[in-house]
Design a protein around this motif. Structure first.
Motif, mmCIF file in Angstrom:
data_model
loop_
_atom_site.group_PDB
_atom_site.id
_atom_site.type_symbol
_atom_site.label_atom_id
_atom_site.label_comp_id
_atom_site.label_asym_id
_atom_site.label_seq_id
_atom_site.Cartn_x
_atom_site.Cartn_y
_atom_site.Cartn_z
ATOM 1 N N ARG A 156 0.870 -1.174 0.000
ATOM 2 C CA ARG A 156 0.000 0.000 0.000
ATOM 3 C C ARG A 156 0.914 1.233 0.000
ATOM 4 N NH1 ARG A 156 -5.090 -0.674 0.358
ATOM 5 N NH2 ARG A 156 -5.357 1.485 1.046
ATOM 6 N N ASN A 207 3.422 -4.976 4.540
ATOM 7 C CA ASN A 207 2.353 -5.968 4.621
ATOM 8 C C ASN A 207 2.931 -7.274 5.185
ATOM 9 O OD1 ASN A 207 0.296 -7.820 4.166
ATOM 10 N ND2 ASN A 207 -0.257 -6.953 2.183
ATOM 11 N N TYR A 222 -5.525 -3.123 8.414
ATOM 12 C CA TYR A 222 -6.265 -2.504 7.316
ATOM 13 C C TYR A 222 -7.723 -2.935 7.427
ATOM 14 C CZ TYR A 222 -7.820 -1.391 2.582
ATOM 15 O OH TYR A 222 -8.507 -0.906 1.487
ATOM 16 N N VAL A 276 -5.792 2.244 7.143
ATOM 17 C CA VAL A 276 -4.821 1.457 7.915
ATOM 18 C C VAL A 276 -4.852 2.007 9.331
ATOM 19 C CG1 VAL A 276 -2.433 0.698 8.128
ATOM 20 C CG2 VAL A 276 -3.404 1.087 5.860
#
Length: 485
Positions: free
Chosen positions: A324, A330, A393, A410
């Protein structure tokens, strides 16, 4: 004549002594650096005879885990699509105890070990109690909802019904102790019954539950006894030379050390690399500046701006994607596919849109950056502060009513700091053996050389003066003086 003879003998003795001092000083200048290097190499390798072995086995540094929670101020408004607002709570401080067991020396110059950790709450260092209540996202509900995003609508409706039956909501109000070390939730039993491979845990769920009274995996590292060039480097973790969480060979590599000691004789060009089982990846810190800690010279290493950068900003990190915004990593592939992200606290050093999307975040370098202060000669940490943040998220999932109208965001859950500094007897022993003694030897060699040179001048000066007196008192000089008169 007798006094002159004694003076000559005294000058000769002093000259000889000076010669010895000068020679000894010169020899020390040549040999002392080599001796110090050999002593350091002997004492930093992983061997029961080394000075640092007990320090490596039972870390004497008092470590503390300081945890800060993001208490959600407006959970109902978030469900209606408004911007989240959080209030930082904490720190909740825990003393961290570490010890190594199952230590096995192997034939290939490696040693294998398990390091166990346990945590003990420290009320006197904390701003609050473990009984404090915190409003947080219900990770199980929101993670399960995200996993169902592309499933048939019928399954989503069944899940909505199950959530309603079990009384599950998108946000929960639980104590610090429950969030940290686990709480019973009927949803866990339901998911494990019908989707047995979705979550890796079977009983209680807590953010730090798997860290308490457990080990961080079987590390096999090089001892440096036979091959010093690989000292402290990780050979394998849980029998693996690389992991399989990520999408490139480079990101899956297990590089560096286990994060406790590094190779000695560092320079400002040295980088600090280590493998973190909690982050499921290797990390690399860079040199920032020189300093001192309790009189001990140190190098400070910090995180580069690219540590959590996304693949478009820093292409080598492409293997950690799907990504992102830059500045968050992530970690879903190593955290039961839940949409969890790792970053610096308050999204420090990340894309500003992340902090702007949540009210109550104030990223700044002084409070939210990490550092390690290392003694460059030995590679042993003196003072460290590692700060990381875990975020989730979240967004509305069509068909799952509990997610309401949540706008994609987030959302920070918690940030934590692991800190420790050498102190007490270990610090004094370290300073005496590896800082004070080498310094004394280094100064002594130049003092001896200077003293030797001064003493060598004494017979030379004495000889010159003796010759002047002999010339002055010679018969020809005396006769010439009388004639002149």
């Amino acid at each position: 004549m007798g006094s002159r003879a004694r003076a000559r003998r005294a000058a000769a003795v002093l000259g000889f002594t000076g010669l010895l001092c000068a020679v000894l000083g010169a020899v020390m200048i040549v040999l002392v650096p080599t001796l110090i290097k050999q002593q350091v190499l002997k004492n930093v390798r992983i061997d029961p005879s080394s000075l640092s072995f007990n320090m490596w086995k039972e870390i004497p540094v008092p470590f503390y885990l300081s945890v800060y929670f993001f208490d959600i101020v407006n959970p109902d408004a978030i469900l209606l699509g408004e911007k989240p607002q959080v209030q930082e709570r904490g720190p909740y401080v825990y003393r961290e105890f570490r010890h190594k067991s199952n230590i096995t020396f192997n034939d290939n110059d490696t040693v294998s070990f398990l390091e166990y950790r346990s945590f003990q709450f420290q009320p006197d260092k904390s701003h609050g109690l473990e009984s404090d209540y915190i409003v947080m996202p219900n990770i199980l509900v929101l993670a399960a909802a995200m996993l169902m995003e592309n499933k048939p609508m019928s399954l989503k409706l069944i899940m909505t019904l199950a959530f309603s039956t079990l009384g599950e909501r998108a946000f929960m109000n639980r104590t610090v102790g429950e969030i940290m070390w686990g709480y019973e939730d009927p949803l866990i039993h339901l998911i494990n019954k019908y989707l047995p491979n979705m979550f890796p845990f079977k009983g209680k769920f807590g953010l730090f539950a798997e860290l308490n009274n457990s080990d961080s995996g079987l590390f096999t590292v090089f001892t440096g006894v036979k091959d010093f060039s690989r000292i402290h480097l990780v050979d394998k973790w849980n029998g693996l030379s690389k992991v399989s969480f990520w999408h490139s060979d480079q990101c899956n590599m297990i590089n560096g050390t286990s994060g406790q000691m590094w190779a000695p004789f560092m320079t400002p060009e040295t980088s600090l690399e280590f493998y973190s089982p909690e982050a499921c990846r290797s990390m690399n810190l860079i040199y920032k500046e020189s300093g001192t800690f309790e009189g001990i010279p140190t190098y400070r290493f910090v995180a580069p701006s690219t540590l959590f950068a996304n693949g478009s900003v820093y292409p080598p990190n492409e293997g950690f994607c799907p990504c992102r915004e830059s500045g968050i990593q992530n970690v879903s592939t190593c955290r039961f596919n839940a949409p969890l992200f790792l970053s610096h606290p308050h999204f420090y050093n990340a894309d500003p849109v992340l902090a702007e999307a949540v009210l109550g975040l104030h990223p700044n370098q002084e409070e939210h950056s990490l550092f390690l202060d290392i003694h460059p000669v030995t590679g042993i940490p003196m003072n460290c502060s590692v700060k990381l943040q875990l975020s989730l998220y979240i967004k509305a999932i069509r068909g799952i009513g509990q997610t309401g109208k949540i706008q994609p965001v987030v959302l920070p859950l918690v940030w934590f700091e692991e800190s420790g500094a050498m102190e007490g007897k270990p610090l004094r022993t370290f300073y005496t053996q590896l800082v004070l003694m080498p310094s004394v030897l280094q100064y002594a060699q130049y003092v001896l050389l200077a003293l030797g040179c001064v003493l060598l001048l004494i017979p030379v000066i004495h000889q010159i003066r003796s010759q002047e007196l002999e010339v002055k008192n010679s018969p020809s000089v005396v006769l010439a003086a009388r004639v002149a008169v």
